[in-house]
Enzyme design. Structure first.
Site, PDB file in Angstrom:
ATOM      1  N   HIS A 216       9.116   2.804   1.933  1.00 14.52           N
ATOM      2  CA  HIS A 216       8.471   3.867   3.083  1.00 14.52           C
ATOM      3  C   HIS A 216       9.180   4.131   4.077  1.00 14.52           C
ATOM      4  O   HIS A 216       9.508   3.266   5.031  1.00 14.52           O
ATOM      5  CB  HIS A 216       7.078   3.430   3.550  1.00 14.52           C
ATOM      6  CG  HIS A 216       6.255   3.222   2.643  1.00 14.52           C
ATOM      7  ND1 HIS A 216       5.395   4.066   1.691  1.00 14.52           N
ATOM      8  CD2 HIS A 216       5.391   1.939   2.157  1.00 14.52           C
ATOM      9  CE1 HIS A 216       4.493   3.724   1.255  1.00 14.52           C
ATOM     10  NE2 HIS A 216       4.483   2.674   1.269  1.00 14.52           N
ATOM     11  N   ASP A 248       8.235   6.973   0.065  1.00 18.38           N
ATOM     12  CA  ASP A 248       8.143   8.622   0.815  1.00 18.38           C
ATOM     13  C   ASP A 248       9.026   8.411   1.734  1.00 18.38           C
ATOM     14  O   ASP A 248       9.511   7.430   2.478  1.00 18.38           O
ATOM     15  CB  ASP A 248       6.599   8.661   1.069  1.00 18.38           C
ATOM     16  CG  ASP A 248       5.931   7.587   1.918  1.00 18.38           C
ATOM     17  OD1 ASP A 248       4.673   7.376   1.573  1.00 18.38           O
ATOM     18  OD2 ASP A 248       6.585   6.647   2.631  1.00 18.38           O
TER      19      ASP A 248
HETATM   20  O1  G3I Z   1     -12.961   6.105  -0.031  1.00 19.80           O
HETATM   21  C1  G3I Z   1     -13.413   6.064   1.138  1.00 19.80           C
HETATM   22  C2  G3I Z   1     -14.475   7.187   1.436  1.00 19.80           C
HETATM   23  O2  G3I Z   1     -15.448   6.823   0.607  1.00 19.80           O
HETATM   24  C3  G3I Z   1     -14.960   7.093   3.021  1.00 19.80           C
HETATM   25  O3  G3I Z   1     -15.725   7.934   3.340  1.00 19.80           O
HETATM   26  C4  G3I Z   1     -13.431   7.189   3.776  1.00 19.80           C
HETATM   27  C5  G3I Z   1     -13.768   6.982   5.040  1.00 19.80           C
HETATM   28  O4  G3I Z   1     -13.833   5.882   5.448  1.00 19.80           O
HETATM   29  O5  G3I Z   1     -12.468   5.924   3.533  1.00 19.80           O
HETATM   30  C6  G3I Z   1     -12.218   5.994   1.977  1.00 19.80           C
HETATM   31  O6  G3I Z   1     -11.463   5.011   1.790  1.00 19.80           O
HETATM   32  C7  G3I Z   1     -10.091   5.092   2.213  1.00 19.80           C
HETATM   33  C8  G3I Z   1      -9.312   5.240   1.124  1.00 19.80           C
HETATM   34  O7  G3I Z   1      -7.544   5.159   1.689  1.00 19.80           O
HETATM   35  C9  G3I Z   1      -9.340   6.069  -0.020  1.00 19.80           C
HETATM   36  O8  G3I Z   1      -8.946   7.503   0.686  1.00 19.80           O
HETATM   37  C10 G3I Z   1      -9.796   4.070   3.232  1.00 19.80           C
HETATM   38  O9  G3I Z   1     -10.423   4.265   4.596  1.00 19.80           O
HETATM   39  C11 G3I Z   1      -8.306   3.981   3.650  1.00 19.80           C
HETATM   40  O10 G3I Z   1      -8.057   2.879   4.389  1.00 19.80           O
HETATM   41  C12 G3I Z   1      -7.252   4.047   2.662  1.00 19.80           C
HETATM   42  O11 G3I Z   1      -6.197   3.929   2.922  1.00 19.80           O
HETATM   43  C13 G3I Z   1      -5.223   3.537   1.847  1.00 19.80           C
HETATM   44  C14 G3I Z   1      -4.337   2.441   2.338  1.00 19.80           C
HETATM   45  O12 G3I Z   1      -3.499   2.089   1.630  1.00 19.80           O
HETATM   46  C15 G3I Z   1      -5.377   1.274   2.916  1.00 19.80           C
HETATM   47  O13 G3I Z   1      -4.597   0.209   3.321  1.00 19.80           O
HETATM   48  C16 G3I Z   1      -4.139   4.774   1.675  1.00 19.80           C
HETATM   49  O14 G3I Z   1      -4.962   5.509   0.774  1.00 19.80           O
HETATM   50  C17 G3I Z   1      -2.824   4.213   0.560  1.00 19.80           C
HETATM   51  O15 G3I Z   1      -2.192   5.147   0.539  1.00 19.80           O
HETATM   52  C18 G3I Z   1      -2.316   2.772   1.119  1.00 19.80           C
HETATM   53  O16 G3I Z   1      -1.428   2.559   0.533  1.00 19.80           O
HETATM   54  C19 G3I Z   1      -0.693   1.224   0.684  1.00 19.80           C
HETATM   55  C20 G3I Z   1      -0.348   0.470  -0.558  1.00 19.80           C
HETATM   56  O17 G3I Z   1      -1.786   0.196  -1.020  1.00 19.80           O
HETATM   57  C21 G3I Z   1       0.238  -0.745  -0.287  1.00 19.80           C
HETATM   58  N1  G3I Z   1       1.525  -0.341   0.637  1.00 19.80           N
HETATM   59  C22 G3I Z   1       1.391   0.377   1.875  1.00 19.80           C
HETATM   60  C23 G3I Z   1       0.685   1.696   1.502  1.00 19.80           C
HETATM   61  C24 G3I Z   1       0.576   2.690   2.698  1.00 19.80           C
HETATM   62  O18 G3I Z   1      -0.485   1.989   3.593  1.00 19.80           O
END
Ligand code: G3I
Length: 341
Positions: A216, A248
């Site tokens: 990243h 990214d």
């Molecule tokens: O699915 C729920 C939805 O039902 C709800 O309405 C919404 C609002 O609360 O949240 C949604 O879940 C979110 C999920 O992404 C799906 O969109 C979570 O809140 C959100 O925290 C989650 O973020 C993800 C993040 O990891 C969590 O730590 C990111 O999409 C994802 O790109 C990111 O990926 C991580 C890797 O797994 C590990 N390395 C770092 C990378 C970037 O943080």
């Protein structure tokens, strides 16, 4: 956009010809509902990874219950389109089920919970997922506390890492088992700690096969790619496979044309470096389009980190990746240079 041919050059055949597992993080909903996204992904990628659909919290919102609908749909999409799948992520400090964090467990109970989760998820997709991020982000860059505080460290202790790999190997003996982390791409305190961790695991006979470097990056503060190459080589010298797992290249917004060209140069240079490292056969980008990136929500004022813009138009970054793939060393028939694992 509907019905138009996908934008941009088809990188999938170039990546496959280069012997590279190449693709994006995605999710079951978008590949089902967005035809333009789906068609673009299918000419770009030969491999996908679930951005969130295979994580503990999303899979198991209630104690003792798993909801595999999204994960199954994504696996079916991959199978329907001949895409390989990277598994992300079994044991991590983040996105754990609320029910797990709400109770106290003895070390034995916590070990059994981890084992049950690993066997449930890996067992369901045994033979369908070629690489798993078994443990993610267990290392900090703090010298006095190299292991990140987490539910797993608190309940099981430091041996949770080796245990996770042993359980994962039992659950799917043919999957390649990776340790994955961020900020450990160059030669620095954190990458030294990751190197020591995986070296010790291998010396203990723990079934670990590879290391994932998330990559990243901030285009305004690009990595020292010579240091990245040296770090890749020292890990390869341990006999480990390598993967770029979440690449990214974020930009401070609004991005100028010069910024986008710098981003393209970084994308080219990182992929070219990977293509010169025979132990690294996997290059995953953490999303397809700027419209669906984690970056703006995490790095305020940043974005535009991906190869396609928010309207799914190709950016210079995509052509940077294409240039690197076109210059890839030939895959020798003898399987020496770069057979896709
Ligand atoms: O699915 C729920 C939805 O039902 C709800 O309405 C919404 C609002 O609360 O949240 C949604 O879940 C979110 C999920 O992404 C799906 O969109 C979570 O809140 C959100 O925290 C989650 O973020 C993800 C993040 O990891 C969590 O730590 C990111 O999409 C994802 O790109 C990111 O990926 C991580 C890797 O797994 C590990 N390395 C770092 C990378 C970037 O943080």
């Amino acid at each position: 956009m509907f019905g138009e041919p996908p934008a941009g050059p088809a990188l999938r055949p170039l990546a496959t010809a280069a012997g590279l597992n190449f693709g994006v993080a995605t999710n079951a909903d978008v590949v089902r509902t967005d035809a333009a996204y789906r068609e673009t992904l299918l000419v770009y990628a030969n491999t996908i990874v679930a951005e969130n659909d295979l994580k503990f919290g999303p899979l198991s919102p209630r104690l003792g219950h798993y909801d595999f609908r999204r994960a199954d749909a994504l696996m079916a999409f991959a199978a329907d389109h001949g895409l390989k799948v990277r598994g992300h992520v079994l044991v991590w400090h983040h996105q754990l089920p609320d029910w797990l964090k709400a109770a106290d467990y003895t070390p034995e109970q916590a070990r059994e919970l981890m084992r049950a989760h690993i066997f449930t998820v890996m067992g369901r997709y045994r033979g369908q997922i070629f690489q798993w991020d078994v443990v993610n982000e267990a290392i900090t860059n703090a010298p006095r506390t190299p292991l990140r505080q987490s539910f797993w460290l608190d309940t099981i202790g430091p041996e949770y890492i080796a245990l996770a790999f042993r359980y994962a190997h039992e659950a799917d003996p043919n999957a390649k088992l990776f340790y994955n982390d961020y900020g450990a791409e160059e030669l620095n305190r954190k990458s030294d700690a990751v190197y020591k961790l995986v070296r010790d695991l291998k010396q203990q006979g723990v079934p670990i096969n590879g290391v994932g470097l998330q990559c990243h990056f901030d285009v305004a503060a690009p990595p020292n790619l010579e240091a990245v190459a040296a770090n890749l080589q020292r890990l390869a010298d341990l006999g480990l496979e390598l993967a770029v797992t979440e690449f990214d290249a974020r930009l401070h917004l609004p991005a100028s044309a010069a910024d986008l060209e710098k981003q393209a140069a970084l994308e080219h240079d990182l992929l070219a470096l990977v293509l010169r490292q025979p132990a690294c056969r996997t290059f995953m980008v953490w999303g397809l389009t700027d419209a669906r990136s984690w970056v703006p929500g995490f790095y305020r004022g940043y974005g535009d980190a991906l190869p396609f813009d928010a309207m799914l138009a190709p950016k210079p970054a995509l052509y940077g990746l294409q240039r690197a793939l076109r210059q890839a060393p030939p895959v020798s028939g003898s399987g020496s240079a770069r057979p896709m694992r």
